[in-house]
Motif scaffolding. Structure first.
Motif, PDB file in Angstrom:
ATOM      1  N   HIS A 289       0.835  -1.205   0.000  1.00 32.89           N
ATOM      2  CA  HIS A 289       0.000   0.000   0.000  1.00 32.89           C
ATOM      3  C   HIS A 289       0.869   1.254   0.000  1.00 32.89           C
ATOM      4  N   GLN A 290       1.855   1.288   0.850  1.00 30.22           N
ATOM      5  CA  GLN A 290       2.753   2.442   0.957  1.00 30.22           C
ATOM      6  C   GLN A 290       3.524   2.665  -0.348  1.00 30.22           C
ATOM      7  N   LEU A 291       4.066   1.593  -0.901  1.00 35.38           N
ATOM      8  CA  LEU A 291       4.846   1.714  -2.134  1.00 35.38           C
ATOM      9  C   LEU A 291       3.973   2.150  -3.309  1.00 35.38           C
ATOM     10  N   CYS A 292       2.747   1.656  -3.363  1.00 42.51           N
ATOM     11  CA  CYS A 292       1.824   2.091  -4.426  1.00 42.51           C
ATOM     12  C   CYS A 292       1.601   3.599  -4.353  1.00 42.51           C
ATOM     13  N   GLN A 293       1.378   4.097  -3.148  1.00 44.21           N
ATOM     14  CA  GLN A 293       1.163   5.538  -2.981  1.00 44.21           C
ATOM     15  C   GLN A 293       2.408   6.329  -3.366  1.00 44.21           C
ATOM     16  N   GLU A 294       3.566   5.864  -2.948  1.00 42.94           N
ATOM     17  CA  GLU A 294       4.812   6.558  -3.257  1.00 42.94           C
ATOM     18  C   GLU A 294       5.081   6.579  -4.757  1.00 42.94           C
ATOM     19  N   GLU A 295       4.934   5.435  -5.398  1.00 44.90           N
ATOM     20  CA  GLU A 295       5.219   5.356  -6.833  1.00 44.90           C
ATOM     21  C   GLU A 295       4.189   6.129  -7.654  1.00 44.90           C
ATOM     22  N   TRP A 296       2.940   6.104  -7.213  1.00 45.47           N
ATOM     23  CA  TRP A 296       1.888   6.873  -7.904  1.00 45.47           C
ATOM     24  C   TRP A 296       2.233   8.365  -7.866  1.00 45.47           C
ATOM     25  N   ALA A 297       2.683   8.834  -6.711  1.00 43.15           N
ATOM     26  CA  ALA A 297       3.028  10.256  -6.554  1.00 43.15           C
ATOM     27  C   ALA A 297       4.204  10.652  -7.450  1.00 43.15           C
ATOM     28  N   LYS A 298       5.048   9.693  -7.823  1.00 39.72           N
ATOM     29  CA  LYS A 298       6.217   9.974  -8.662  1.00 39.72           C
ATOM     30  C   LYS A 298       5.876  10.073 -10.153  1.00 39.72           C
ATOM     31  N   ILE A 299       4.712   9.565 -10.543  1.00 41.69           N
ATOM     32  CA  ILE A 299       4.353   9.588 -11.964  1.00 41.69           C
ATOM     33  C   ILE A 299       4.070  11.030 -12.363  1.00 41.69           C
ATOM     34  N   HIS A 300       4.844  11.518 -13.296  1.00 40.65           N
ATOM     35  CA  HIS A 300       4.747  12.922 -13.703  1.00 40.65           C
ATOM     36  C   HIS A 300       3.572  13.122 -14.670  1.00 40.65           C
ATOM     37  N   PRO A 301       2.873  14.230 -14.559  1.00 44.40           N
ATOM     38  CA  PRO A 301       1.747  14.489 -15.477  1.00 44.40           C
ATOM     39  C   PRO A 301       2.126  14.416 -16.955  1.00 44.40           C
ATOM     40  N   THR A 302       3.392  14.707 -17.290  1.00 45.51           N
ATOM     41  CA  THR A 302       3.783  14.635 -18.700  1.00 45.51           C
ATOM     42  C   THR A 302       3.722  13.195 -19.220  1.00 45.51           C
ATOM     43  N   TYR A 303       3.944  12.214 -18.333  1.00 45.80           N
ATOM     44  CA  TYR A 303       3.814  10.815 -18.740  1.00 45.80           C
ATOM     45  C   TYR A 303       2.361  10.537 -19.144  1.00 45.80           C
ATOM     46  N   CYS A 304       1.436  11.034 -18.328  1.00 45.47           N
ATOM     47  CA  CYS A 304       0.007  10.858 -18.630  1.00 45.47           C
ATOM     48  C   CYS A 304      -0.343  11.556 -19.941  1.00 45.47           C
ATOM     49  N   TRP A 305       0.200  12.756 -20.132  1.00 37.47           N
ATOM     50  CA  TRP A 305      -0.083  13.507 -21.353  1.00 37.47           C
ATOM     51  C   TRP A 305       0.423  12.740 -22.580  1.00 37.47           C
ATOM     52  N   LYS A 306       1.592  12.124 -22.469  1.00 36.85           N
ATOM     53  CA  LYS A 306       2.137  11.366 -23.595  1.00 36.85           C
ATOM     54  C   LYS A 306       1.235  10.180 -23.949  1.00 36.85           C
ATOM     55  N   LEU A 307       0.673   9.549 -22.928  1.00 37.44           N
ATOM     56  CA  LEU A 307      -0.247   8.435 -23.186  1.00 37.44           C
ATOM     57  C   LEU A 307      -1.471   8.912 -23.964  1.00 37.44           C
ATOM     58  N   VAL A 308      -2.002  10.047 -23.562  1.00 39.44           N
ATOM     59  CA  VAL A 308      -3.186  10.598 -24.220  1.00 39.44           C
ATOM     60  C   VAL A 308      -2.824  11.109 -25.613  1.00 39.44           C
ATOM     61  N   GLU A 309      -1.668  11.752 -25.723  1.00 42.87           N
ATOM     62  CA  GLU A 309      -1.213  12.305 -26.997  1.00 42.87           C
ATOM     63  C   GLU A 309      -1.031  11.209 -28.053  1.00 42.87           C
ATOM     64  N   GLY A 310      -0.623  10.018 -27.624  1.00 37.22           N
ATOM     65  CA  GLY A 310      -0.422   8.914 -28.550  1.00 37.22           C
ATOM     66  C   GLY A 310      -1.702   8.185 -28.921  1.00 37.22           C
ATOM     67  N   TYR A 311      -2.810   8.648 -28.395  1.00 36.83           N
ATOM     68  CA  TYR A 311      -4.084   7.972 -28.590  1.00 36.83           C
ATOM     69  C   TYR A 311      -4.503   7.837 -30.055  1.00 36.83           C
ATOM     70  N   PRO A 312      -4.408   8.903 -30.883  1.00 37.89           N
ATOM     71  CA  PRO A 312      -4.814   8.747 -32.291  1.00 37.89           C
ATOM     72  C   PRO A 312      -4.026   7.645 -33.010  1.00 37.89           C
ATOM     73  N   LYS A 313      -2.731   7.558 -32.721  1.00 38.13           N
ATOM     74  CA  LYS A 313      -1.909   6.510 -33.335  1.00 38.13           C
ATOM     75  C   LYS A 313      -2.375   5.129 -32.853  1.00 38.13           C
ATOM     76  N   ARG A 314      -2.707   5.036 -31.565  1.00 40.56           N
ATOM     77  CA  ARG A 314      -3.188   3.780 -30.993  1.00 40.56           C
ATOM     78  C   ARG A 314      -4.496   3.357 -31.673  1.00 40.56           C
ATOM     79  N   LEU A 315      -5.404   4.302 -31.877  1.00 41.99           N
ATOM     80  CA  LEU A 315      -6.675   3.988 -32.537  1.00 41.99           C
ATOM     81  C   LEU A 315      -6.453   3.469 -33.953  1.00 41.99           C
TER      82      LEU A 315
END
Length: 128
Positions: free
Chosen positions: A89-115
């Protein structure tokens, strides 16, 4: 997780998230068709709150960027080798907090190619 818990999560977080993300009024809620998400209780709450829902096939990791995010979280947590539930539980919270918003943006940005790839592979697994 019970259906009432799903509704409680929606009540507590959905509109707050929409506001924080500055989505305005033109947004669509995405969820898969897993039975726990499509219960009558959840469907009624979404309808009562005028939430527009994008219907989504279940088991579609190639189409859902959050699946890539969960995979990244799992990889980071697994690398730290938790030995009990408390540590997990602790490690999940710590690692989640480390995920940078730009990583999320890249996932969304690549969406048209994925489709395009999903369409090209006629719904079969892609490199994503």
């Amino acid at each position: 997780m019970g259906m009432e818990n799903d509704v409680a999560i929606l009540k507590k977080h959905l509109k707050t998230s929409v506001r924080k993300l500055k989505l305005g009024r033109k947004w669509v809620f995405q969820m898969d068709i897993d039975p726990k998400h499509t219960s009558k209780v959840v469907a009624k709450w979404l309808e009562d709150n005028k939430v527009k829902v994008l219907e989504w096939p279940s088991q579609s990791p190639d189409l859902n960027p959050i699946e890539n995010l969960w995979e990244e979280l799992e990889k980071c947590v697994r690398a730290r080798r938790p030995t009990n539930l408390t540590q997990l539980h602790q490690l999940c919270q710590e690692e989640w907090a480390k995920i940078h918003p730009t990583y999320c943006w890249k996932l969304v940005e690549g969406y048209p190619k994925r489709l395009t790839q999903v369409k090209q592979f006629k719904g079969n697994a892609t490199k994503y």
